[in-house]
Design a protein around this motif. Structure first.
Motif, PDB file in Angstrom:
ATOM      1  N   VAL A  44       4.086  -3.725  -4.357  1.00 18.57           N
ATOM      2  CA  VAL A  44       5.118  -4.406  -3.571  1.00 18.57           C
ATOM      3  C   VAL A  44       4.732  -4.553  -2.098  1.00 18.57           C
ATOM      4  N   GLY A  45       3.476  -4.320  -1.772  1.00 18.95           N
ATOM      5  CA  GLY A  45       2.988  -4.606  -0.431  1.00 18.95           C
ATOM      6  C   GLY A  45       2.409  -3.436   0.330  1.00 18.95           C
ATOM      7  N   GLY A  46       2.420  -2.245  -0.245  1.00 13.73           N
ATOM      8  CA  GLY A  46       1.955  -1.065   0.472  1.00 13.73           C
ATOM      9  C   GLY A  46       0.529  -0.646   0.188  1.00 13.73           C
ATOM     10  N   ALA A  47      -0.278  -1.536  -0.361  1.00 13.62           N
ATOM     11  CA  ALA A  47      -1.649  -1.177  -0.734  1.00 13.62           C
ATOM     12  C   ALA A  47      -2.493  -0.769   0.472  1.00 13.62           C
ATOM     13  N   LEU A  48      -2.335  -1.464   1.581  1.00  8.86           N
ATOM     14  CA  LEU A  48      -3.130  -1.131   2.764  1.00  8.86           C
ATOM     15  C   LEU A  48      -2.790   0.267   3.268  1.00  8.86           C
ATOM     16  N   GLY A  49      -1.517   0.616   3.302  1.00 12.03           N
ATOM     17  CA  GLY A  49      -1.111   1.950   3.724  1.00 12.03           C
ATOM     18  C   GLY A  49      -1.646   3.029   2.803  1.00 12.03           C
ATOM     19  N   ILE A  50      -1.662   2.739   1.517  1.00  8.61           N
ATOM     20  CA  ILE A  50      -2.211   3.703   0.557  1.00  8.61           C
ATOM     21  C   ILE A  50      -3.712   3.861   0.765  1.00  8.61           C
ATOM     22  N   ARG A  55      -8.212   7.380   2.683  1.00  8.32           N
ATOM     23  CA  ARG A  55      -9.358   7.704   3.538  1.00  8.32           C
ATOM     24  C   ARG A  55      -9.013   8.821   4.534  1.00  8.32           C
ATOM     25  N   LYS A  56      -7.869   8.692   5.173  1.00  9.95           N
ATOM     26  CA  LYS A  56      -7.492   9.641   6.218  1.00  9.95           C
ATOM     27  C   LYS A  56      -7.220  11.036   5.674  1.00  9.95           C
ATOM     28  N   PHE A  57      -6.498  11.131   4.565  1.00  4.06           N
ATOM     29  CA  PHE A  57      -6.107  12.426   4.010  1.00  4.06           C
ATOM     30  C   PHE A  57      -7.014  12.889   2.867  1.00  4.06           C
ATOM     31  N   ARG A  58      -8.010  12.092   2.526  1.00  2.00           N
ATOM     32  CA  ARG A  58      -8.913  12.373   1.397  1.00  2.00           C
ATOM     33  C   ARG A  58      -8.119  12.697   0.140  1.00  2.00           C
ATOM     34  N   HIS A  59      -7.273  11.729  -0.212  1.00  2.00           N
ATOM     35  CA  HIS A  59      -6.365  11.918  -1.340  1.00  2.00           C
ATOM     36  C   HIS A  59      -6.555  10.786  -2.351  1.00  2.00           C
ATOM     37  N   LYS A  60      -6.672  11.126  -3.612  1.00  2.00           N
ATOM     38  CA  LYS A  60      -6.861  10.182  -4.721  1.00  2.00           C
ATOM     39  C   LYS A  60      -8.219   9.480  -4.649  1.00  2.00           C
ATOM     40  N   THR A  61      -9.153  10.028  -3.912  1.00  2.00           N
ATOM     41  CA  THR A  61     -10.447   9.370  -3.740  1.00  2.00           C
ATOM     42  C   THR A  61     -11.377   9.565  -4.936  1.00  2.00           C
ATOM     43  N   LYS A  62     -11.023  10.452  -5.845  1.00  2.00           N
ATOM     44  CA  LYS A  62     -11.845  10.656  -7.038  1.00  2.00           C
ATOM     45  C   LYS A  62     -11.291   9.917  -8.253  1.00  2.00           C
ATOM     46  N   HIS A  63     -10.176   9.225  -8.061  1.00  2.00           N
ATOM     47  CA  HIS A  63      -9.573   8.449  -9.142  1.00  2.00           C
ATOM     48  C   HIS A  63     -10.106   7.021  -9.083  1.00  2.00           C
ATOM     49  N   ILE A  64     -10.878   6.640 -10.085  1.00  2.00           N
ATOM     50  CA  ILE A  64     -11.473   5.305 -10.122  1.00  2.00           C
ATOM     51  C   ILE A  64     -10.400   4.227 -10.034  1.00  2.00           C
ATOM     52  N   SER A  65      -9.258   4.451 -10.683  1.00  2.00           N
ATOM     53  CA  SER A  65      -8.211   3.435 -10.645  1.00  2.00           C
ATOM     54  C   SER A  65      -7.736   3.192  -9.213  1.00  2.00           C
ATOM     55  N   PHE A  66      -7.750   4.208  -8.382  1.00  2.00           N
ATOM     56  CA  PHE A  66      -7.342   4.041  -6.988  1.00  2.00           C
ATOM     57  C   PHE A  66      -8.494   3.524  -6.132  1.00  2.00           C
ATOM     58  N   LEU A  68     -11.009   1.700  -6.877  1.00  2.00           N
ATOM     59  CA  LEU A  68     -11.318   0.291  -7.149  1.00  2.00           C
ATOM     60  C   LEU A  68     -10.068  -0.578  -7.122  1.00  2.00           C
ATOM     61  N   GLY A  69      -8.980  -0.055  -7.645  1.00  2.00           N
ATOM     62  CA  GLY A  69      -7.764  -0.848  -7.781  1.00  2.00           C
ATOM     63  C   GLY A  69      -7.053  -1.145  -6.476  1.00  2.00           C
ATOM     64  N   ILE A  70      -6.991  -0.174  -5.583  1.00  2.00           N
ATOM     65  CA  ILE A  70      -6.283  -0.388  -4.320  1.00  2.00           C
ATOM     66  C   ILE A  70      -7.003  -1.423  -3.447  1.00  2.00           C
ATOM     67  N   PRO A  71      -8.320  -1.347  -3.271  1.00  2.00           N
ATOM     68  CA  PRO A  71      -8.983  -2.422  -2.504  1.00  2.00           C
ATOM     69  C   PRO A  71      -8.792  -3.803  -3.150  1.00  2.00           C
ATOM     70  N   PHE A  72      -8.817  -3.863  -4.472  1.00  2.00           N
ATOM     71  CA  PHE A  72      -8.575  -5.129  -5.159  1.00  2.00           C
ATOM     72  C   PHE A  72      -7.162  -5.627  -4.872  1.00  2.00           C
ATOM     73  N   MET A  73      -6.202  -4.715  -4.874  1.00  2.00           N
ATOM     74  CA  MET A  73      -4.818  -5.061  -4.574  1.00  2.00           C
ATOM     75  C   MET A  73      -4.688  -5.580  -3.144  1.00  2.00           C
ATOM     76  N   ILE A  74      -5.419  -4.981  -2.221  1.00  2.00           N
ATOM     77  CA  ILE A  74      -5.401  -5.447  -0.827  1.00  2.00           C
ATOM     78  C   ILE A  74      -5.907  -6.874  -0.745  1.00  2.00           C
ATOM     79  N   ILE A  75      -7.004  -7.162  -1.431  1.00  2.00           N
ATOM     80  CA  ILE A  75      -7.552  -8.524  -1.433  1.00  2.00           C
ATOM     81  C   ILE A  75      -6.523  -9.505  -1.971  1.00  2.00           C
ATOM     82  N   LEU A  76      -5.888  -9.155  -3.081  1.00  2.00           N
ATOM     83  CA  LEU A  76      -4.863 -10.033  -3.649  1.00  2.00           C
ATOM     84  C   LEU A  76      -3.720 -10.257  -2.675  1.00  2.00           C
ATOM     85  N   GLN A  77      -3.293  -9.202  -2.005  1.00  2.00           N
ATOM     86  CA  GLN A  77      -2.176  -9.325  -1.075  1.00  2.00           C
ATOM     87  C   GLN A  77      -2.544 -10.136   0.163  1.00  2.00           C
TER      88      GLN A  77
END
Length: 89
Positions: A44-50, A55-66, A68-77
């Motif tokens: 719903v628009g919060g991909a950039l914040g996630i 990166r900042k909190f080193r959170h969910k960085t080992k989850h491939i879905s995040f 790869l998926g979050i940068p893809f979501m940013i591009i789409l948005q």
């Protein structure tokens, strides 16, 4: 257009706060925010914040879905945002 930009600012601040709180809960081994909730906020628009929070909190960085998926979501948005802005002018 101003409402859209304010919305994006707010949703990305909210997504960053939720990611921060989830990281703190992970450290304390407490109840966590479901990944489905994080994905909903990203969609719903919060991909950039996630992504910034990942990166900042080193959170969910080992989850491939995040990772790869979050940068893809940013591009789409970004593409959708440019489309909307172009249609509005």
């Amino acid at each position: 257009m101003m409402y859209l930009l304010v919305y994006l600012l707010i949703i990305n601040l909210v997504s960053s706060i939720i990611m921060y709180r989830d990281k703190q809960k992970a450290i304390k081994q407490e109840w966590r925010t479901p990944e489905s909730t994080l994905w909903f906020i990203a969609v719903v628009g919060g991909a950039l914040g996630i992504w910034i929070s990942m990166r900042k909190f080193r959170h969910k960085t080992k989850h491939i879905s995040f990772t790869l998926g979050i940068p893809f979501m940013i591009i789409l948005q970004v593409v959708l945002l440019f489309y909307i802005l172009q249609r509005m002018s």
